[in-house]
Design a protein around this motif. Structure first.
Motif, short mmCIF file in Angstrom:
data_model
loop_
_atom_site.label_atom_id
_atom_site.label_comp_id
_atom_site.label_asym_id
_atom_site.label_seq_id
_atom_site.Cartn_x
_atom_site.Cartn_y
_atom_site.Cartn_z
N ASN B 672 -65.47 41.45 115.95
CA ASN B 672 -66.20 40.46 116.72
C ASN B 672 -66.35 40.95 118.16
O ASN B 672 -65.40 41.47 118.74
N PRO B 673 -67.55 40.81 118.77
CA PRO B 673 -67.75 41.32 120.13
C PRO B 673 -66.73 40.80 121.13
O PRO B 673 -66.33 41.51 122.04
N GLN B 674 -66.29 39.56 120.92
CA GLN B 674 -65.30 38.96 121.82
C GLN B 674 -63.98 39.75 121.77
O GLN B 674 -63.39 40.08 122.80
N THR B 675 -63.55 40.08 120.54
CA THR B 675 -62.32 40.86 120.37
C THR B 675 -62.51 42.27 120.94
O THR B 675 -61.63 42.80 121.62
N ALA B 676 -63.67 42.86 120.65
CA ALA B 676 -63.93 44.22 121.10
C ALA B 676 -63.91 44.27 122.62
O ALA B 676 -63.38 45.21 123.22
N GLY B 677 -64.46 43.24 123.25
CA GLY B 677 -64.48 43.19 124.70
C GLY B 677 -63.08 43.18 125.26
O GLY B 677 -62.77 43.87 126.23
N ARG B 678 -62.20 42.40 124.61
CA ARG B 678 -60.82 42.32 125.07
C ARG B 678 -60.11 43.67 124.91
O ARG B 678 -59.29 44.06 125.72
N LEU B 679 -60.46 44.39 123.80
CA LEU B 679 -59.81 45.67 123.54
C LEU B 679 -60.46 46.81 124.32
O LEU B 679 -59.99 47.95 124.28
N GLY B 680 -61.57 46.50 125.00
CA GLY B 680 -62.27 47.54 125.74
C GLY B 680 -62.99 48.53 124.83
O GLY B 680 -63.06 49.72 125.11
N ILE B 681 -63.49 48.04 123.70
CA ILE B 681 -64.16 48.90 122.73
C ILE B 681 -65.61 48.44 122.59
O ILE B 681 -65.88 47.24 122.59
N GLY B 682 -66.52 49.37 122.49
CA GLY B 682 -67.93 49.02 122.35
C GLY B 682 -68.53 49.51 121.05
O GLY B 682 -67.89 50.23 120.28
N GLU B 683 -69.77 49.11 120.79
CA GLU B 683 -70.49 49.50 119.58
C GLU B 683 -70.53 51.02 119.44
O GLU B 683 -70.86 51.73 120.39
N GLY B 684 -70.18 51.51 118.26
CA GLY B 684 -70.26 52.93 117.99
C GLY B 684 -69.09 53.75 118.49
O GLY B 684 -69.04 54.96 118.25
N ASP B 685 -68.15 53.12 119.18
CA ASP B 685 -66.99 53.87 119.66
C ASP B 685 -66.13 54.35 118.50
O ASP B 685 -66.07 53.72 117.45
N THR B 686 -65.44 55.46 118.74
CA THR B 686 -64.47 55.93 117.76
C THR B 686 -63.12 55.33 118.13
O THR B 686 -62.76 55.27 119.30
N ALA B 687 -62.40 54.87 117.13
CA ALA B 687 -61.12 54.19 117.40
C ALA B 687 -60.12 54.54 116.32
O ALA B 687 -60.48 55.00 115.24
N GLU B 688 -58.85 54.33 116.66
CA GLU B 688 -57.82 54.53 115.64
C GLU B 688 -57.39 53.17 115.10
O GLU B 688 -57.03 52.27 115.85
N LEU B 689 -57.45 53.07 113.78
CA LEU B 689 -57.05 51.84 113.10
C LEU B 689 -55.69 52.09 112.48
O LEU B 689 -55.52 53.04 111.70
N SER B 690 -54.70 51.28 112.85
CA SER B 690 -53.39 51.51 112.25
C SER B 690 -52.86 50.22 111.65
O SER B 690 -53.12 49.12 112.14
N THR B 691 -52.15 50.38 110.54
CA THR B 691 -51.50 49.26 109.86
C THR B 691 -50.08 49.74 109.55
O THR B 691 -49.80 50.93 109.68
N PRO B 692 -49.21 48.83 109.11
CA PRO B 692 -47.86 49.29 108.76
C PRO B 692 -47.86 50.37 107.68
O PRO B 692 -46.89 51.07 107.52
N ARG B 693 -48.95 50.49 106.91
CA ARG B 693 -48.96 51.46 105.81
C ARG B 693 -49.68 52.76 106.13
O ARG B 693 -49.57 53.72 105.40
N GLY B 694 -50.50 52.78 107.17
CA GLY B 694 -51.24 54.02 107.40
C GLY B 694 -52.13 53.94 108.63
O GLY B 694 -52.23 52.90 109.30
N LYS B 695 -52.76 55.08 108.91
CA LYS B 695 -53.63 55.19 110.08
C LYS B 695 -54.94 55.82 109.67
O LYS B 695 -54.97 56.61 108.73
N ALA B 696 -55.99 55.53 110.42
CA ALA B 696 -57.26 56.15 110.12
C ALA B 696 -58.14 56.14 111.36
O ALA B 696 -58.02 55.26 112.21
N VAL B 697 -59.01 57.14 111.45
CA VAL B 697 -59.98 57.15 112.53
C VAL B 697 -61.25 56.49 112.00
O VAL B 697 -61.74 56.81 110.92
N VAL B 698 -61.74 55.54 112.77
CA VAL B 698 -62.90 54.76 112.33
C VAL B 698 -63.90 54.61 113.47
O VAL B 698 -63.62 54.98 114.61
N ARG B 699 -65.06 54.08 113.11
CA ARG B 699 -66.08 53.78 114.08
C ARG B 699 -66.07 52.25 114.26
O ARG B 699 -65.67 51.52 113.36
#
Lengths: 268, 762
Positions: B672-699
């Motif tokens: 959600n744009p609201q969440t992305a704004g808080r995280l300082g992330i914009g459309e098309g940015d590359t980000a790291e997604l992590s969960t207790p089970r694993g990590k991944a690089v995502v857009r």
């Protein structure tokens, strides 16, 4: 060549029914020997004769709405249906032409020398260029249909309303001695329309009152894309949602939805 | 010669005129144009006689009728079969891509024996004789050592004659371990069994309903029989209302009359909140509640203990205001929805998220089913009912030997049907944990896999791979090279779905039965064998009682036997439609001890009823992860454009994925744009997604139609086991890499619908 009772094939797409499943796109690939590459995520060089776009009303959660918009070649007739479609007007090689007996805009690959003027002229991005030679990995060359020639590097291609199906239907009609009569509605249907699982697409002769598209295009919620450009497309859309109809053209803020359509109708 | 101004101009003019008169440049240009188009490798498809083969698509369980168009011996296109009772002439993008599976480079062309380490991709081509004698040799050894229960077989489905042939093989051999993946239908099957005492597939009469209340079911995204659902949507008019409840604007939500955003995982609570309003305002079906149900008003159970009735429990605990606090749905919306649902003429509530491949919790399943009971939508037109598979197959009795009998009496390796989970039939998601935590040798000595890809589909794939590493022998019958095949010791390739004969069972959710016959459209292209023939041959090689259980020469003669009277029609028309009464019981009759619908079911086992969802506390099961470290929640979504089961996307399917979902090798996570704004992330940015089970690089893809603080990712990407020229490898992330199983306390089925996550910009 502009008698109004001439056959004029066209399509009506009910956007309320389209679920965005993508069957029309794959139906088209498999019918028309459309090639594919390892990476198809750059949509500028991805060859699609019909592409399903997703549009949004951009309202915040939970008032957001989205709508899918399948876009084949619009087979523009130009002002007065004289065949001055944007692409036909500019082609220096006569590789694309307007067929006055069907209203279909053709593309002849062996004539095209790849200048891509037509791509620049087309306001709908319906035309795609073969930047590379097609590759069919494994034994996939075996599934190529002989009805449509495989394209080579360096030519432009686009939706033909499955013209080879029209030719097959005409051949059959001739064989059965019906060449004087117009083709029946179900005798000629493009692959995308035939496969749509939701029945969102309807195809037929826009000038023939017996065909479903004749009535559907008169639906008050029917509209065409970028009608202000006077391209006179043969693909109509129906949506019960106003924001979708408004997204179909470049409305100025003071213009009422549907005003461009009415202006264009007066012009033609 | 001196070049002065005059002679220079003369030369220039002369040259221009000369060039224009000479045909050489024009000829050269024309030649060049032709030359660039005359590459000999641009194929010219061979012409020939056109014919059609009637068959059934088995790429998913949807069972659509298909027509395969052929030119000479080549299959050139797949079309939908007109007037088919499931698919009505329609077809989905996966079905249309079928020929890419047939002719694609992912095919395993001959039996293979592993050479390198598991997953390394080094294979030796071997003949069928060598492959079969190696595999049956090891199976015979296990039996000789009185350990037939050490064999497990993971199949894609348990319906139709091929899975039953496999089960028969295991019975005669002596193993109770036939396993298949489970889904929402399994949870619902148990909810129906507990409340109604009936066993069978749960079906919805959606063609005749006026109000569909979907608790997240992806009705237009591959749920049930996908093409049936899309066709139904196209035929929709004002007389049918669809309300979709889920936290993300899915395609189903976008097409529904109303989309209600809800906090993820609280669907069961909302169902009970709706029940509260319906009961309080006396909108429930009095006739059904008074004549056909027990437990509504409460009373003493079979042990004489007083239990609070469903009515009092719901009234006490599920007032709209408190439900609103949990679900995030406004109280007024809950009240309004409950009234509209209860007042609709024919209505049904549907349980299960997305395509229904995640089982979900029993408390949610029971809550949604209780809602159906409350409005009397059970065994009624437009409602929910139970369909049993027609038992037309004639199976000759077979006797088993002592070894087999002892092996069959062992508890199932996955724990299904044991005292812990008495009503579950298959618990595949439990396997990795059971194998990994076993001390000493792995409890599975030999694993057979057919039409399944557990190393891709099991939650927590890393744990699954670790478990598979401990299994001494893995034999795969896969048509394609995939993740599990890559981890196998032997691959005995099955014919592809367009090369083999098989019956196709009725798809899930259909209120009538349609049996189809898939017929070979082309002759087998490679050195593959029909799995039915291989099973029969393996049994014959094992000899004794195992061989005696298979009195047929091959699968075809067995199938003709099994289909009996239906064979002729199936062979000609391609399908048989059986319209039976939705249940053998009358609408208000149930097979429970009380012969009524039991709002307060009892497990009927010695372990007691305390594991049943104590209704008043059926608060959502907590999801995995620490809220401090992982402040966001990640949920998956299903799409018609992504095959997320055993087979991977064909190139055509990958081609139709939006660039907002897959860009180069990166999959997008919806934020959600609201969440992305808080995280300082914009459309098309590359980000790291992590969960207790694993990590991944995502857009990152900004999407207004998703609840703030929620992330969503499609299932079906992140494949690694396929050959590189299949064009799907290393694109995106497998959702199952990032999530782990959360077994339901009552059923043991996986309840995980999401996991806590964090997204950081890189």
């Amino acid at each position: 060549m502009t008698q109004t009772n001439a056959t004029k094939y066209g399509m009506v797409i009910d956007l309320d029914k389209c679920t965005g499943c993508g069957a029309c796109m794959v139906a088209c690939y498999s019918e028309n020997n459309v090639p594919f590459k390892k990476d198809e995520s750059n949509k500028l060089d991805s060859i699609n004769w019909i592409r399903v776009f997703k549009i949004s009303n951009r309202k915040p959660y939970p008032d957001t709405e989205v709508c899918y918009l399948p876009m084949p070649c619009m087979h523009c007739g130009g002002i007065g249906d004289h065949g001055h479609s944007p692409c036909v007007s500019v082609c220096p090689a006569t590789a694309t032409d307007y067929d006055h007996s069907t209203g279909i805009v053709s593309q002849i690959y062996t004539r095209c020398f790849g200048c891509r003027y037509c791509m620049a002229a087309c306001p709908y991005h319906a035309r795609k260029f073969n930047w590379w030679d097609p590759v069919w990995p494994g034994d996939m060359e075996k599934y190529l249909s002989p009805n449509v020639s495989a394209r080579m590097r360096g030519v432009v291609e686009k939706c033909s309303f499955c013209f080879h199906r029209y030719q097959l239907a005409k051949d059959r009609a001739y064989h059965e001695g019906r060449h004087q009569e117009p083709l029946g509605e179900n005798e000629y249907q493009p692959a995308c329309v035939e496969s749509c699982p939701a029945g969102a697409m309807t195809f037929g002769d826009l000038n023939n009152p017996k065909h479903a598209v004749y009535t559907l295009k008169k639906n008050p919620h029917a509209f065409r894309l970028l009608e202000r450009l006077q391209t006179n497309p043969k693909v109509y859309y129906i949506s019960s949602r106003e924001w979708v109809r408004r997204a179909g053209d470049n409305y100025l803020s003071h213009e009422e939805t549907g005003s461009i359509k009415r202006a264009a109708a007066n012009h033609h | 010669m001196k070049i002065d101004r005059r002679s220079f101009i003369a030369l220039s003019i002369g040259a221009s005129v000369g060039i224009h008169i000479s045909p050489a440049p024009w000829k050269l240009m024309d030649d060049a144009a032709i030359w660039t188009q005359n590459w000999p490798w641009t194929p010219v498809p061979e012409r020939g006689e056109v014919s059609y083969v009637r068959s059934v698509c088995t790429l998913c369980p949807g069972a659509c009728g298909i027509m395969v168009r052929k030119v000479n011996n080549r299959a050139v296109r797949i079309e939908g079969m007109k007037n088919h009772p499931v698919s009505s002439g329609g077809i989905c993008p996966l079905g249309l891509s079928g020929l890419q599976y047939l002719y694609g480079p992912a095919r395993v062309k001959t039996p293979l024996k592993r050479e390198g380490k598991r997953g390394e991709g080094k294979w030796k081509e071997i003949g069928w004789d060598e492959a079969l004698s190696a595999v049956t040799g090891q199976l015979a050894d296990l039996r000789a050592n009185n350990n037939p229960q050490g064999v497990a077989w993971i199949a894609g489905s348990d319906r139709g004659t091929i899975p039953r042939l496999i089960d028969r093989f295991l019975s005669a051999y002596g193993s109770p371990n036939f396993i298949r993946p489970a889904g929402a239908a399994d949870t619902l099957e148990q909810a129906v069994y507990l409340t109604q005492g009936q066993l069978g597939t749960v079906a919805y009469d959606l063609e005749n309903t006026n109000f569909i209340l979907s608790f997240g079911a992806g009705l237009l995204e591959g749920w049930g029989a996908p093409v049936r659902m899309l066709h139904l949507h196209g035929k929709r008019d004002k007389s049918r209302t669809i309300v979709q409840i889920e936290p993300r604007l899915s395609d189903t939500a976008a097409k529904a009359d109303q989309w209600i955003g809800i906090n993820p995982g609280t669907e069961g609570t909302l169902a009970l909140g709706l029940a509260h309003v319906i009961i309080k305002e006396s909108l429930y079906n009095m006739e059904f509640i008074e004549n056909a149900a027990t437990g509504f008003a409460g009373g003493a159970d079979k042990d004489g203990q007083t239990r609070q009735g469903f009515r009092d429990m719901v009234i006490e605990n599920y007032a709209p205001e408190s439900v609103s606090r949990i679900t995030g749905v406004p109280a007024r919306t809950i009240e309004d929805l409950a009234r509209r649902f209860a007042r609709a003429d024919k209505k049904v509530a549907i349980f299960g998220r997305g395509q229904g491949s995640l089982p979900g919790s029993m408390s949610d399943g029971l809550a949604v089913h209780a809602l159906n009971a409350l409005v009397g939508a059970i065994h009624q037109p437009g409602g929910v009912s139970v369909v049993s598979d027609p038992d037309f197959a004639k199976w000759p009795e077979s006797s088993i030997d002592e070894t087999a009998s002892q092996g069959r009496q062992q508890p199932r390796i996955d724990g299904a049907g044991t005292d812990a989970f008495p009503y579950s039939r298959y618990l595949m998601t439990q396997l990795p944990e059971i194998i990994n935590s076993a001390s000493g040798d792995a409890p599975i000595k030999a694993l057979m896999v057919s039409e399944a890809n557990p190393l891709y589909t099991l939650p927590d794939t890393a744990a699954a791979r670790k478990a598979f590493d401990r299994i001494p022998l893995i034999v795969n019958f896969s048509t394609f090279m995939d993740e599990t095949a890559a981890y196998s010791d032997y691959i005995l390739p099955n014919h592809s779905y367009l090369e083999r004969l098989q019956d196709v069972p009725s798809p899930e959710g259909l209120p009538y039965t349609v049996i189809g016959l898939a017929k070979p459209a082309v002759k087998p292209l490679y050195d593959t064998r029909h799995i039915g023939d291989v099973v029969i041959e393996m049994a014959k090689t094992l000899g004794g009682f195992v061989a005696d259980a298979f009195p047929w020469n091959d699968y075809e003669s067995f199938l003709k036997d099994a289909l009996a009277d239906h064979w002729r029609q199936l062979n000609g028309k391609g399908f048989v439609e059986i319209r039976q009464p939705s249940s053998e019981l009358a609408p208000y009759e149930f097979a429970t001890a009380s012969a009524k619908f039991e709002f307060l079911p009892s497990t009927g086992t010695d372990t007691g009823d305390d594991k049943l969802p104590a209704w008043p506390q059926s608060a959502p099961l907590p999801i995995e992860g620490d809220a401090q470290r992982f402040p966001l929640v990640l949920i998956p979504y299903d799409s018609m454009r992504l095959a997320n089961r055993n087979i991977a996307n064909a190139p055509f399917m990958t081609k139709i994925i939006d660039d907002t979902i897959l860009k180069k090798q990166l999959v997008s996570v919806e934020v959600n744009p609201q969440t992305a704004g808080r995280l300082g992330i914009g459309e098309g940015d590359t980000a790291e997604l992590s969960t207790p089970r694993g990590k991944a690089v995502v857009r990152v893809h900004l999407q207004e139609g998703i609840q703030p603080d929620l992330l969503s990712m499609p299932r079906g990407l992140g494949r690694w086991g396929f050959p590189d020229d299949w064009y799907i490898n290393d694109k995106g992330v497998n959702f199952n890499d990032l999530i782990g199983p959360r077994p339901d306390p009552l059923s043991g089925l996986d309840t995980a619908w999401g996991i806590r996550a964090q997204l950081t910009r890189v």
